[in-house]
Each structure stands twice: as structure tokens, then as C-alpha cells.
Write a protein that holds these residues in place. Structure first.
Motif, PDB file in Angstrom:
ATOM      1  N   HIS A  92       0.864  -1.186   0.000  1.00  0.00           N
ATOM      2  CA  HIS A  92       0.000   0.000   0.000  1.00  0.00           C
ATOM      3  C   HIS A  92       0.901   1.237   0.000  1.00  0.00           C
ATOM      4  O   HIS A  92       1.749   1.396   0.881  1.00  0.00           O
ATOM      5  CB  HIS A  92      -0.923  -0.011   1.222  1.00  0.00           C
ATOM      6  N   GLU A  99       1.728   3.555   3.143  1.00  0.00           N
ATOM      7  CA  GLU A  99       2.183   2.907   4.380  1.00  0.00           C
ATOM      8  C   GLU A  99       3.709   2.801   4.359  1.00  0.00           C
ATOM      9  O   GLU A  99       4.269   2.112   3.517  1.00  0.00           O
ATOM     10  CB  GLU A  99       1.554   1.512   4.500  1.00  0.00           C
ATOM     11  N   ARG A 119      -2.554   5.022  -2.004  1.00  0.00           N
ATOM     12  CA  ARG A 119      -2.645   3.708  -1.370  1.00  0.00           C
ATOM     13  C   ARG A 119      -2.637   2.572  -2.404  1.00  0.00           C
ATOM     14  O   ARG A 119      -1.919   1.595  -2.284  1.00  0.00           O
ATOM     15  CB  ARG A 119      -3.920   3.651  -0.529  1.00  0.00           C
ATOM     16  N   HIS A 162       2.291  -3.934   7.220  1.00  0.00           N
ATOM     17  CA  HIS A 162       1.327  -2.882   6.883  1.00  0.00           C
ATOM     18  C   HIS A 162       1.321  -1.820   7.977  1.00  0.00           C
ATOM     19  O   HIS A 162       1.729  -2.069   9.107  1.00  0.00           O
ATOM     20  CB  HIS A 162      -0.073  -3.469   6.702  1.00  0.00           C
ATOM     21  N   SER A 219      -1.567   0.328   8.800  1.00  0.00           N
ATOM     22  CA  SER A 219      -2.920   0.863   8.907  1.00  0.00           C
ATOM     23  C   SER A 219      -3.214   1.728   7.683  1.00  0.00           C
ATOM     24  O   SER A 219      -3.019   1.287   6.550  1.00  0.00           O
ATOM     25  CB  SER A 219      -3.066   1.645  10.214  1.00  0.00           C
TER      26      SER A 219
HETATM   27 ZN   LIG Z   1      -1.654  -2.057   4.093  1.00  0.00          ZN
END
Ligand SMILES: [Zn+2]
Length: 324
Positions: free
Chosen positions: A45, A48, A93, A136, A138
Motif C-alpha cells: 500500500h 504505508e 494507497r 502494513h 494501517s
Molecule cells: Zn496495508
């Protein structure tokens, strides 16, 4: 016995871009002996960043190990810090242009569009590893304590590893709530153990959380035999709480407005305690309050202040056994 030790950065996926450039996605490989191969993935993502810093800290530790203890790396380590490079470049993201969440494109297809090709390449590289940790952070809205999330389908294998990872929480998810198109589910389904670590907040780095996870990752790598037995890894001093769908409470906003937290993240809270208020930027009054429904641990807290009715504000884990 001691094979030549090395570190190199190599391209594991490349694709021609529409104009002159190619997009190369790279990994760092530390090669020691022919012991277990372990891997860390991050940046699937693009908003992140915590996992990118974890990869840096692991590289620092591994460089030092190779410098001071040649031969102590018995296996090999692969770091994939920046998988969604286009997303990271653009603070996005998902995968820009394709408007796709890359972690919903697994196991992918080598002949498919870019997200599917990248997913398939990553599956090929990671398959057969002794352990993959997918990190990850969040998102930009919620702050999380260091935790691992495990599909109950794979809990027999993964929970004992997770117990050693120096995290504060293991969250077991029932099969019905699990997404099957993630890298973790795809790897676990084909026999490569993969743990999902989740911590911190999007677009930021929380150095103490990163070092906490680094200590845990090095500990499980040592358990697996990636290092010589006399190698000293950082101290593990966190023991995880266990959550599942039965003791996690979701607190949603009753009104739209601006959230002002009143409780600190990652603390014990009492039933009825005010965790924060939602106020209006136009008027003087408090529009609504967010109160804990149970005695428990505040493990998720809203970070981004603007909220809408129904926005997730916090998650509280009730302590099992009724004690707080
Ligand atoms: Zn993530």
C-alpha cells in the motif's frame, strides 16, 4: 562451512513504461549459507511507510552481522521494501492508473494487467520461503499498536511464530471475514507461511514500533535457523494479547465533525470512559462523545480528525476473563 556472504540489490520485476523508461521493482538479498530463506515485504500500500523503515533497520543489523561475524548468516534474507513503487511515488494507497488495491490482486497472473503481473512475480519469488512477514501500517485515518492478524484457517502454524514476534496483539480473524486475494492468504494457501504485521499509522514512521518488530523478526529468523546459534538478537520484551471477533468492539462516530481524542492510544480504558469528543468547527457545543463500551485495551484510535457519521473512531479489546 561458511559460504561467501554478500548483499546485493536486484530487480525482481520489470515492465516497460509507455514512454522511454522501464519500471524496475527491486529487492535486497543477503546471502549466507544454504539455510532457510526468509523474506519481508512492505509498501504494497503506497501510503504505508512503517515497513520501509523496518527493512532499513534489518539491513543495518544484517550489514553489521556480516561485518562482525562472517559465516553467522546461515540462510538468506530477502527484503522487498517498496513493492507498490508507483503508489509510494504519488502518496497513493492503491496502484495509480489502474486504481487497484495491489493487495487484492493476488495470486495474480503473469499475462494479466500490471497489478496482476506484479502480484504473480511476487508469488513466484516468495513461494517456498521458510517465512514471509508482510508489513502494513494501517492507513492515514487510524493508529494501531504493533500486532499480527491471522486467519483462523492457518492459526495452528502461525500463532506459535507470532507469539515470538515481540508484538502487543495477535488478532485472530474468522474465515468469513478474510480476504482471499491478499498476498498473505495466497502464500499461506500454497504452503508458504506468511504473517501480516500491522502497526502505526499511514504516511508516518513510528521508530519505536519499527525497532520492536525488528527484534521480533530477528528472533523468529533465529528460531528458524537463519543465523548461527551463538548470534545474539535484540531482546524480545513484549508478549501479545489475544483478540478474536468475540472480544473486539468497534466504536463508530454518531455524528460528523472533528474528533478530539481524550484518551491515549494503547492504554487501558474503563467501561464508560470518554475516549474523545466530536465537535463542530462552527458551533461551541460538543456534538457527540465516544465512550468505551467495556473495560479493555484501546488498541486502535482515530488519527485523522475529520469524521463522518459511522466513521471508525476506535477499537477496544475487552480483556478475556473479565479483568482489566
Ligand atoms: Zn496495508
Amino acid at each position: 562451512m561458511s559460504a561467501p556472504q554478500s548483499m546485493k540489490i536486484e530487480t525482481f520485476f520489470t515492465i516497460e513504461m509507455p514512454y522511454r523508461e522501464r519500471m524496475d521493482i527491486r529487492r535486497t538479498v543477503f546471502t549466507g549459507g544454504d539455510g532457510p530463506r526468509v523474506a519481508v515485504t512492505a509498501g504494497i500500500h503506497g501510503d504505508e511507510l512503517e515497513g520501509l523503515y523496518v527493512c532499513h533497520r534489518l539491513a543495518v543489523w544484517l550489514d553489521e552481522l556480516q561485518r562482525t561475524s562472517p559465516g553467522a548468516l546461515r540462510g538468506s534474507v530477502e527484503l522487498y521494501p517498496a513493492i507498490n513503487t508507483l503508489g509510494l511515488d504519488t502518496l497513493t494507497r492503491g496502484l495509480p492508473v489502474f486504481d487497484t488495491d495491489l493487495n487484492r490482486a493476488f495470486p495474480g497472473s503473469p499475462g494479466g494487467p500490471l497489478p496482476e503481473r506484479l502480484a504473480a512475480a511476487l508469488m513466484t519469488e516468495l513461494s517456498g520461503a521458510a517465512l514471509v512477514v508482510d508489513i502494513h501500517a494501517s492507513n492515514i485515518y487510524l493508529r494501531e499498536i504493533p500486532q499480527v492478524r491471522i486467519n483462523q484457517e492457518f492459526d495452528d502454524l502461525l500463532v506459535p511464530i507470532a507469539q515470538r514476534m515481540n508484538l502487543d496483539l495477535i488478532w485472530l480473524h474468522g474465515a468469513a471475514t478474510v480476504l482471499e486475494t491478499t498476498v498473505a492468504h495466497s502464500l499461506n494457501s500454497c504452503g508458504t507461511p506468511c504473517l501480516v504485521a500491522e502497526m502505526g499509522v499511514g504516511m508516518r514512521i513510528t521508530p519505536e514500533y519499527c525497532d520492536q518488530l525488528v527484534a521480533g523478526i530477528l528472533t523468529v529468523w533465529k528460531d528458524l535457523g537463519a543465523f548461527a546459534p551463538d548470534v545474539v538478537v535484540p531482546v524480545v520484551d513484549h508478549a501479545p494479547l489475544i483478540a478474536d471477533d468475540s472480544n473486539v468492539h468497534y466504536l463508530n462516530a454518531q455524528t460528523s465533525g472533528m474528533f478530539i481524542p481524550a484518551a491515549a492510544h494503547w492504554t487501558d480504558v474503563r467501561c464508560g470512559e470518554i475516549l474523545g469528543t466530536i465537535v463542530s468547527p462552527f458551533r461551541s457545543e460538543i456534538l457527540s462523545e465516544v465512550r468505551s463500551p467495556v473495560d479493555g485495551v484501546l488498541f486502535t484510535l482515530r488519527e485523522y480528525p475529520l469524521v463522518y457519521e459511522g466513521s471508525l473512531m476506535a477499537r477496544v479489546m475487552a480483556r478475556k476473563g473479565g479483568r482489566s
